[in-house]
Structure formats: structure tokens, C-alpha cells
Motif scaffolding. Sequence first.
Motif, short mmCIF file in Angstrom:
data_model
loop_
_atom_site.label_atom_id
_atom_site.label_comp_id
_atom_site.label_asym_id
_atom_site.label_seq_id
_atom_site.Cartn_x
_atom_site.Cartn_y
_atom_site.Cartn_z
N ASP A 46 0.97 -0.75 -0.23
CA ASP A 46 0.47 -0.02 0.31
C ASP A 46 1.42 0.84 -0.07
OD1 ASP A 46 -2.05 -1.75 0.14
OD2 ASP A 46 -2.47 -1.71 2.28
N SER A 83 -1.36 4.43 -0.32
CA SER A 83 -2.01 4.87 -0.09
C SER A 83 -3.59 4.47 -0.06
CB SER A 83 -2.27 6.71 -0.81
OG SER A 83 -2.57 5.96 -1.83
N GLU A 84 -4.93 5.34 0.46
CA GLU A 84 -6.15 4.36 0.41
C GLU A 84 -6.71 4.11 -1.35
OE1 GLU A 84 -9.09 6.88 1.96
OE2 GLU A 84 -8.14 6.74 3.64
N THR A 85 -5.76 4.19 -2.56
CA THR A 85 -6.26 3.92 -3.34
C THR A 85 -4.60 3.52 -4.74
OG1 THR A 85 -6.12 6.22 -4.12
CG2 THR A 85 -8.22 5.17 -3.39
N LYS A 124 -5.69 0.20 -6.53
CA LYS A 124 -6.43 0.05 -5.85
C LYS A 124 -7.94 -0.21 -6.46
CE LYS A 124 -5.56 0.02 -1.29
NZ LYS A 124 -4.60 0.32 0.39
N ARG A 125 -8.76 0.76 -7.11
CA ARG A 125 -9.75 1.32 -6.69
C ARG A 125 -10.71 0.16 -7.34
NH1 ARG A 125 -7.77 6.26 -8.85
NH2 ARG A 125 -9.03 8.01 -6.65
#
Length: 266
Positions: free
Chosen positions: A20, A22-24, A46-47
Motif C-alpha cells: 500500500d 495510500s488508500e487508492t 486499488k480502486r
Amino acid sequence: MAAARRPPTLVPAYVLHQYDWSETSLVVELLTREHGRVAVVAKGAKRPHSQLRPVLLPFQRILVAFGRAGRTAGDEGVPEVQTLRSAEWGGAGHVMPAGAALFSGFYLNELLMKFLPRLDPHPALYDAYEATLPALRQRGGRDEPAMAAALRAFELCLLQTAGLLPDLSVETATQAPVDPAARYRLRGETGVAAALGDGELDGAALVHAQAALQHGSLVALQQACLPHAAAWRGVLRQLLHYHLGLPQLRTRQLLVDLQNLERRTA
């Protein structure tokens, strides 16, 4: 009139590892022939509907383009990375290794991650990696002797590329030619030496492996390792751990843990 933008240059690559960012987004460690090991930020990977998600898979040849260095992640301890511009399939998709063969594939990736610095290209080692993968996919990895020989051949190529493998055709301390009929030890601190007692490797195994390494033929090296794969396994494991300063690699330990779990639940 502005000049037309040139399409990005695509280079072949394999995914070694990802984590990872970031969140995306993800940081993806790639093995490339032209640039060696490269870390790239895959923005938005990651979307759920990202076009990168089904492409950035291990053990599959892909074509990638990456651009100028991205941001620096000081808190995560991640050095400056490139920005992934595009990624697409590099040919027909291959069946993923399964079972023990899958762990063997991740073992190769872990070795490359630990031994290769970033942006240090080794085209011959890239070619060896690419040529080793089919042995892991062959009949789901059930051809154990061939798979073991392929792994030992790759380990030898990696150690030679890293400058950590002595000349196997001579005793390191004396430079005396190895006797194919005698027995020898191979250690990180001493190199090739005459065996104490029964020894670990036939001199013939060392001589044939060195000849294949000098010839640059991975197929010949696999064939040289095949009759002695069991002996090579212990010798090379000790040599790799010596140079890494580790008692056990993560993939090996995970495989041992799973095997122990299977025995307890059988």
C-alpha cells in the motif's frame, strides 16, 4: 503548433512485490530487463474498477512505462520511486503456479528483492528468471525433480550475478583444480574446499555447474543440477543465508509453517 506527444516507451517487466502507498494506490516493485529492479507508484490501482488491478499480477509478463520520480515517503521508509504511466499484458496470460510451485515463485521474487539493488540492470538474470517460471507452471509444479533443478540453477545464476559465487572448478584457497571423483564443501566464508568426511557435493557436480555458468546456458545449468538437486539445495541454502545474514527467508518459513499445519490437521 505544438509537437505531438510521443507515446511512452514500454518495457517488459514482472511484478516482484507490491504494498500500500495510500488508500487508492500501490507501490509496485518491478523486475525489468533494461532498468533492473524498479519501484513505481501505481496510482488508483486499488480502486475496484482500475484497469491496473488485473494487470499487476506476479509471474505474468507485462509491458510498462514509467516516468519521472514521484514523491518521497519518509514515514514508510520508501525511497523515491517512479510513477507508473501505463501497464498492459506482454503476451498471452499464463496459468498461475499452484501449491508448492506458487511458494517457489514467491521465493524467487524474495531472493531478487533482497539481492538486487534498485536500478542495477542484469539482463542475463532477467532472462534466467523469465526462463525459470515455466518450470514452476509445468503440470502444476508436480514435476518435482525438474522444478528443484530449475530453482537450484536460478540460485546459482543469482549468486554469480551478485559476485558471491566462487569459481566452482577450483579449490578457493589453493586454486587446485576440482577432482570430479572427490567430495567438496562450499561455504560463504571459505568457498570451495575439500570435504571433511563424506562431504556434500561431488566434484563432478561443481565442474559441470561451472561449465554451464561459463557457457551462459540456463538449460545446461538445470541439467547439471538435476542429478545433484538434493545436495545442491542444502549447500545453496547455507550460502544464501550466509550472504543475507538471515536464518530463514519469509517464503521458506511460511511454507514450513503450512506444512506443519497440514500434518497436525491430517
